[in-house]
Design a protein around this motif. Structure first.
Motif, PDB file in Angstrom:
ATOM      1  N   ASN A  32       0.919  -1.083   0.115  1.00 54.34           N
ATOM      2  CA  ASN A  32       0.022   0.022   0.055  1.00 54.34           C
ATOM      3  C   ASN A  32       0.703   1.079   0.135  1.00 54.34           C
ATOM      4  O   ASN A  32       1.913   1.187   0.491  1.00 54.34           O
ATOM      5  CB  ASN A  32      -1.041  -0.026   1.238  1.00 54.34           C
ATOM      6  N   CYS A  33       0.338   2.395  -0.471  1.00 55.36           N
ATOM      7  CA  CYS A  33       1.084   3.665  -0.526  1.00 55.36           C
ATOM      8  C   CYS A  33      -0.072   4.692  -0.632  1.00 55.36           C
ATOM      9  O   CYS A  33      -1.027   4.868  -0.978  1.00 55.36           O
ATOM     10  CB  CYS A  33       1.852   3.754  -1.972  1.00 55.36           C
ATOM     11  N   GLY A  34       0.263   5.518   0.621  1.00 53.02           N
ATOM     12  CA  GLY A  34      -0.636   6.639   0.937  1.00 53.02           C
ATOM     13  C   GLY A  34      -0.187   7.843   1.026  1.00 53.02           C
ATOM     14  O   GLY A  34       1.031   7.746   1.639  1.00 53.02           O
ATOM     15  N   ARG A  41      -6.304  11.257   3.273  1.00 52.36           N
ATOM     16  CA  ARG A  41      -5.597  10.482   2.431  1.00 52.36           C
ATOM     17  C   ARG A  41      -5.783  10.967   0.956  1.00 52.36           C
ATOM     18  O   ARG A  41      -6.953  11.380   0.441  1.00 52.36           O
ATOM     19  CB  ARG A  41      -5.880   9.102   2.340  1.00 52.36           C
ATOM     20  N   LYS A 157      -3.407  -3.427   7.420  1.00 48.51           N
ATOM     21  CA  LYS A 157      -4.391  -3.192   6.421  1.00 48.51           C
ATOM     22  C   LYS A 157      -5.462  -2.747   7.457  1.00 48.51           C
ATOM     23  O   LYS A 157      -6.082  -1.220   7.466  1.00 48.51           O
ATOM     24  CB  LYS A 157      -5.167  -4.101   5.697  1.00 48.51           C
ATOM     25  N   ARG A 160      -4.498   0.743   9.218  1.00 48.78           N
ATOM     26  CA  ARG A 160      -4.162   1.811   8.312  1.00 48.78           C
ATOM     27  C   ARG A 160      -5.648   2.472   8.296  1.00 48.78           C
ATOM     28  O   ARG A 160      -6.046   3.546   8.377  1.00 48.78           O
ATOM     29  CB  ARG A 160      -3.757   1.425   6.853  1.00 48.78           C
TER      30      ARG A 160
END
Length: 359
Positions: A32-34, A41, A157, A160
């Motif tokens: 994941n990338c945020g 976000r 997950k 996040r």
């Protein structure tokens, strides 16, 4: 003769036909990338490099990049753009590191050991392993946080998602994410310790129960798992103490207060682990003493029955000697009286030994 084209999955080499190996699915190491600006976000976050460049251009926010068991090649772009040290990247890729915290220039590198309790049925199939361990490596910078996870458990997950539901917390920066990860890991320690405590209570009950037999190997196995858990917990005390007590430009004062709570929970876990180790050592001594006691009881029973069997053996041996002039040799009542005498003496011995608790 016409040459037929090779079938799918085969290739011809001369006159031989060789089967091509099936294509392996490409594993996605980037989980994941945020990019987070004002605690929210950015839905347009692309790759980590462009996300970090956009955040630095705006002058606010941070980027959270998550990897799962990456290789050097998969982390190459992030390593170069984020300015990560090659030694820290090597530790993150290879894993099997001791919990620690190192400072490289303008960012911190933190190693956390994750644990998971394995149920008994699954543990037996895995060679008796009760505690399964993994690792989470964290690169904490002013405007980024990179997490590298090893192991199948402790996914981030849900963590996040929970953080994204509270934008006010994320406005404090990437240190909030670091705190949430540390808090999650320590909470796993607490749950694993609770499960192990139940197992130790069952072992203690079985050791002192005369109707049950406990193999000392079970206690040694549990002691080994406690050692595995101690290696994950004890070294983490130093980094958490540093994050909670020492001022750091990467950790705001508001976040340092939360780290103190995590440090307190970790200290309780460490104390309980030390107590478990002492209890298991005591249980091993008690189990060995119980084994020795049962062996002594078995030897006494064997000796008692041997003493009882000695009486008919001695009488039968005496009257079995082949001599012409023996008393009561031609006596008609000699045989039944000898049998009655054997029964009487054996019964008296049995009652005497039973009174002495040898039988």
């Amino acid at each position: 003769m016409p040459v037929l084209p090779p079938l799918p999955g085969f290739m011809t080499i001369g006159r031989r036909v060789q089967v091509e190996p099936p294509m392996r699915p490409i594993r996605q190491a980037l989980v994941n990338c945020g990019a987070y600006v004002d605690g929210r976000r950015d839905s347009t976050c692309g790759d980590p490099v462009s996300a970090l460049n956009r955040v630095r251009t705006q002058g606010s926010g941070f980027v959270w990049v998550g990897f799962h068991e990456p290789t050097y090649e998969e982390m190459a772009a992030v390593t170069e753009t984020f300015g990560l040290h090659e030694l820290a990247v090597e530790d993150a890729v290879h894993a099997y590191q001791r919990p620690e915290m190192d400072k490289y220039g303008r960012y911190l590198f933190i190693v956390l050991k994750t644990v998971e309790f394995v149920e008994h049925a699954t543990a037996n199939s895995q060679g008796g392993v009760v505690v399964s361990s993994g690792e989470i490596m964290v690169f904490l910078g002013r405007d980024f946080i990179v997490t590298v996870r090893h192991g199948e458990h402790s996914e981030l997950k849900q963590l996040r998602t929970a953080l994204e539901a509270d934008p006010d917390q994320l406005t404090l920066g990437p240190a909030v994410v670091m705190h949430a990860i540390a808090d999650r890991v320590v909470d796993e320690y607490v749950s694993v310790v609770a499960e192990i405590e139940e197992d130790i209570d069952e072992l203690e009950t079985a050791v002192f129960d005369p109707d049950e037999y406990v193999d000392t190997e079970q206690i040694y196995r549990m002691k080994r798992e406690i050692l595995r858990l101690r290696r994950a917990v004890t070294p983490l005390a130093g980094p958490l103490k540093s994050l909670s007590n020492q001022p750091n430009s990467l950790v705001p004062d508001e976040v340092r207060e939360y780290f103190r709570d995590v440090e307190d929970h970790l200290s309780h876990v460490a104390e309980r682990i030390s107590t478990f180790d002492e209890m298991l050592t005591t249980l091993i001594s008690a189990a060995l003493a119980e084994v020795a006691n049962r062996q002594n009881q078995d030897m006494r029973k064997i000796s008692a029955w041997a003493a009882i069997a000695l009486v008919p053996t001695a009488i039968a041996g005496i009257y079995g000697m082949n001599f012409d002039n023996m008393p009561e040799l031609h006596w008609q009542l000699g045989y039944p009286l000898a049998i009655l005498f054997i029964i009487f003496v054996c019964s008296m011995l049995y009652l005497f030994l039973r009174k002495k608790r040898w039988l």
